[in-house]
Design a protein around this motif. Sequence first.
Motif, PDB file in Angstrom:
ATOM      1  N   LEU A 113      26.684 -49.641   1.997  1.00  0.00           N
ATOM      2  CA  LEU A 113      26.410 -48.324   1.418  1.00  0.00           C
ATOM      3  C   LEU A 113      25.031 -47.805   1.829  1.00  0.00           C
ATOM      4  CD1 LEU A 113      27.896 -48.855  -2.146  1.00  0.00           C
ATOM      5  CD2 LEU A 113      28.589 -47.040  -0.561  1.00  0.00           C
ATOM      6  N   ALA A 114      24.081 -48.744   2.013  1.00  0.00           N
ATOM      7  CA  ALA A 114      22.702 -48.357   2.351  1.00  0.00           C
ATOM      8  C   ALA A 114      22.577 -47.890   3.800  1.00  0.00           C
ATOM      9  CB  ALA A 114      21.762 -49.531   2.102  1.00  0.00           C
ATOM     10  N   GLN A 115      23.509 -48.321   4.621  1.00  0.00           N
ATOM     11  CA  GLN A 115      23.440 -47.925   6.029  1.00  0.00           C
ATOM     12  C   GLN A 115      23.868 -46.467   6.171  1.00  0.00           C
ATOM     13  OE1 GLN A 115      25.884 -50.706   8.192  1.00  0.00           O
ATOM     14  NE2 GLN A 115      24.887 -52.462   7.223  1.00  0.00           N
ATOM     15  N   SER A 117      25.550 -43.337   7.407  1.00  0.00           N
ATOM     16  CA  SER A 117      26.785 -43.085   8.133  1.00  0.00           C
ATOM     17  C   SER A 117      26.876 -41.592   8.406  1.00  0.00           C
ATOM     18  CB  SER A 117      27.991 -43.539   7.305  1.00  0.00           C
ATOM     19  OG  SER A 117      29.185 -43.112   7.915  1.00  0.00           O
ATOM     20  N   GLU A 118      27.231 -41.255   9.616  1.00  0.00           N
ATOM     21  CA  GLU A 118      27.406 -39.833   9.921  1.00  0.00           C
ATOM     22  C   GLU A 118      28.600 -39.281   9.168  1.00  0.00           C
ATOM     23  OE1 GLU A 118      27.596 -39.271  14.141  1.00  0.00           O
ATOM     24  OE2 GLU A 118      25.752 -40.402  14.484  1.00  0.00           O
ATOM     25  N   LYS A 119      29.545 -40.180   8.892  1.00  0.00           N
ATOM     26  CA  LYS A 119      30.729 -39.734   8.169  1.00  0.00           C
ATOM     27  C   LYS A 119      30.486 -39.799   6.669  1.00  0.00           C
ATOM     28  CE  LYS A 119      34.360 -40.650  11.480  1.00  0.00           C
ATOM     29  NZ  LYS A 119      35.718 -41.104  11.676  1.00  0.00           N
ATOM     30  N   LYS A 120      31.188 -38.953   5.959  1.00  0.00           N
ATOM     31  CA  LYS A 120      31.165 -39.037   4.505  1.00  0.00           C
ATOM     32  C   LYS A 120      31.746 -40.387   4.080  1.00  0.00           C
ATOM     33  CE  LYS A 120      33.659 -35.317   4.413  1.00  0.00           C
ATOM     34  NZ  LYS A 120      34.440 -34.112   4.065  1.00  0.00           N
ATOM     35  N   THR A 121      31.323 -40.851   2.919  1.00  0.00           N
ATOM     36  CA  THR A 121      31.796 -42.140   2.417  1.00  0.00           C
ATOM     37  C   THR A 121      32.563 -41.928   1.115  1.00  0.00           C
ATOM     38  OG1 THR A 121      29.970 -43.354   3.426  1.00  0.00           O
ATOM     39  CG2 THR A 121      31.073 -44.412   1.558  1.00  0.00           C
ATOM     40  N   LEU A 122      33.693 -42.611   0.996  1.00  0.00           N
ATOM     41  CA  LEU A 122      34.427 -42.663  -0.269  1.00  0.00           C
ATOM     42  C   LEU A 122      34.366 -44.091  -0.780  1.00  0.00           C
ATOM     43  CD1 LEU A 122      36.387 -41.584  -2.473  1.00  0.00           C
ATOM     44  CD2 LEU A 122      38.269 -42.202  -0.938  1.00  0.00           C
ATOM     45  N   LEU A 123      33.730 -44.276  -1.940  1.00  0.00           N
ATOM     46  CA  LEU A 123      33.712 -45.574  -2.612  1.00  0.00           C
ATOM     47  C   LEU A 123      34.683 -45.483  -3.774  1.00  0.00           C
ATOM     48  CD1 LEU A 123      32.585 -48.401  -3.346  1.00  0.00           C
ATOM     49  CD2 LEU A 123      30.742 -47.233  -4.588  1.00  0.00           C
ATOM     50  N   LYS A 140      20.254 -44.932  -4.846  1.00  0.00           N
ATOM     51  CA  LYS A 140      20.705 -43.561  -4.594  1.00  0.00           C
ATOM     52  C   LYS A 140      21.702 -43.555  -3.435  1.00  0.00           C
ATOM     53  CE  LYS A 140      18.935 -38.968  -3.342  1.00  0.00           C
ATOM     54  NZ  LYS A 140      19.684 -38.204  -4.350  1.00  0.00           N
ATOM     55  N   LEU A 141      22.860 -43.020  -3.678  1.00  0.00           N
ATOM     56  CA  LEU A 141      23.882 -42.922  -2.638  1.00  0.00           C
ATOM     57  C   LEU A 141      23.912 -41.498  -2.108  1.00  0.00           C
ATOM     58  CD1 LEU A 141      26.837 -44.964  -4.222  1.00  0.00           C
ATOM     59  CD2 LEU A 141      25.043 -45.768  -2.673  1.00  0.00           C
ATOM     60  N   THR A 142      23.806 -41.368  -0.801  1.00  0.00           N
ATOM     61  CA  THR A 142      23.864 -40.043  -0.186  1.00  0.00           C
ATOM     62  C   THR A 142      25.187 -39.904   0.563  1.00  0.00           C
ATOM     63  OG1 THR A 142      22.691 -40.904   1.748  1.00  0.00           O
ATOM     64  CG2 THR A 142      21.368 -39.806   0.079  1.00  0.00           C
ATOM     65  N   ASN A 143      25.689 -38.685   0.564  1.00  0.00           N
ATOM     66  CA  ASN A 143      26.910 -38.398   1.316  1.00  0.00           C
ATOM     67  C   ASN A 143      28.087 -39.265   0.850  1.00  0.00           C
ATOM     68  OD1 ASN A 143      27.895 -36.584   3.156  1.00  0.00           O
ATOM     69  ND2 ASN A 143      27.608 -37.894   4.944  1.00  0.00           N
ATOM     70  N   THR A 144      28.076 -39.664  -0.427  1.00  0.00           N
ATOM     71  CA  THR A 144      29.077 -40.607  -0.939  1.00  0.00           C
ATOM     72  C   THR A 144      29.787 -40.048  -2.164  1.00  0.00           C
ATOM     73  OG1 THR A 144      27.855 -42.533  -0.135  1.00  0.00           O
ATOM     74  CG2 THR A 144      29.439 -42.932  -1.885  1.00  0.00           C
ATOM     75  N   ILE A 145      31.122 -40.112  -2.138  1.00  0.00           N
ATOM     76  CA  ILE A 145      31.927 -39.820  -3.318  1.00  0.00           C
ATOM     77  C   ILE A 145      32.197 -41.147  -4.019  1.00  0.00           C
ATOM     78  CG2 ILE A 145      34.237 -39.124  -4.099  1.00  0.00           C
ATOM     79  CD1 ILE A 145      34.263 -37.171  -1.678  1.00  0.00           C
ATOM     80  N   PHE A 172      23.665 -44.488  -9.395  1.00  0.00           N
ATOM     81  CA  PHE A 172      23.857 -44.115  -8.000  1.00  0.00           C
ATOM     82  C   PHE A 172      23.243 -42.747  -7.671  1.00  0.00           C
ATOM     83  CE2 PHE A 172      27.778 -46.838  -8.736  1.00  0.00           C
ATOM     84  CZ  PHE A 172      27.211 -47.967  -8.166  1.00  0.00           C
ATOM     85  N   GLN A 173      22.688 -42.095  -8.696  1.00  0.00           N
ATOM     86  CA  GLN A 173      22.019 -40.801  -8.517  1.00  0.00           C
ATOM     87  C   GLN A 173      22.915 -39.787  -7.790  1.00  0.00           C
ATOM     88  OE1 GLN A 173      17.789 -41.240  -7.257  1.00  0.00           O
ATOM     89  NE2 GLN A 173      18.031 -43.414  -7.751  1.00  0.00           N
ATOM     90  N   VAL A 174      24.151 -39.727  -8.263  1.00  0.00           N
ATOM     91  CA  VAL A 174      25.097 -38.732  -7.751  1.00  0.00           C
ATOM     92  C   VAL A 174      25.292 -37.669  -8.826  1.00  0.00           C
ATOM     93  CG1 VAL A 174      26.288 -40.262  -6.130  1.00  0.00           C
ATOM     94  CG2 VAL A 174      27.040 -40.186  -8.517  1.00  0.00           C
ATOM     95  N   GLN A 175      25.832 -36.532  -8.435  1.00  0.00           N
ATOM     96  CA  GLN A 175      25.982 -35.425  -9.391  1.00  0.00           C
ATOM     97  C   GLN A 175      27.165 -35.627 -10.323  1.00  0.00           C
ATOM     98  OE1 GLN A 175      25.888 -31.953  -6.695  1.00  0.00           O
ATOM     99  NE2 GLN A 175      24.026 -31.364  -7.793  1.00  0.00           N
TER     100      GLN A 175
END
Length: 257
Positions: A113-115, A117-123, A140-145, A172-175
């Motif tokens: 998750l920390a790496q 990724s140019e692509k969006k991530t779905l966890l 904090k997760l960026t670009n991650t659902i 995860f500091q997501v919205q």
Amino acid sequence: YKIPFIPIELFKSNQIISDGESPEITFSSSGITGQQQSKHYVADVSIYQQSFKQGFNHFYGNPKEYRILALLPSYLEREGSSLVYMCDQLIQESQHPQSGFYLHNLKELSQVLAQDSEKKTLLIGVSYALLDLAEQFPKKLTNTIVMETGGMKGKRQEMIKSELHNTLIKAFQVQRIHSEFGMTELLSQAYSKGKGLFETPPWMKVLIRDPEDPLSILENGRTGGINVIDLANLNSCAFIATQDLGKIHSNNQFEVL
């Protein structure tokens, strides 16, 4: 409303399948409480594949746009999970080298998750495992659902959805936290993009029944038992009365209480 909805419990005691059909695959529920498992005898698994792929596309777009990380330990540790089947197919479709299943290797998952990724991530994860990840490796997760798929599976004390979501949002500091609503007895899924408000794909509909009178359907805004019409259940039964309580809002979104 003239067609009665069959109680979901009948999937535990009966083989529900169209006359003359034989199952190509059988999905079974987790049965964690020591009760009898529900079994869904699926005559044509390609209908399930069409349903979950088109459902995912409807709400999230092409799986190729994502790396898909599935944290589903209790499902992976048994046979016959329709959720594992779905995630496995979506992981394959994503074609990302890091897409895959994670069992108890939370540290490795956290590193992936920390790496960037140019692509969006779905966890996508079962609730208790996402809580384990949030406690042990908050970041904090960026670009991650982050999508939870319900239930503590006997591993943790049950908690209300808003409390679960707030805990994960902070860690995860997501919205917002997304959710998947599916079950062994259904071949389609509803999805929530936040606040626990679910939407169905066009071939699936949720109705709320009166808990005192199961043949009566309640108007929007009232709480009752969740009934589901799932047209993908072509060879089992498309009209299911679940044991979940919920209500439908004016915009046809529903919540599971």
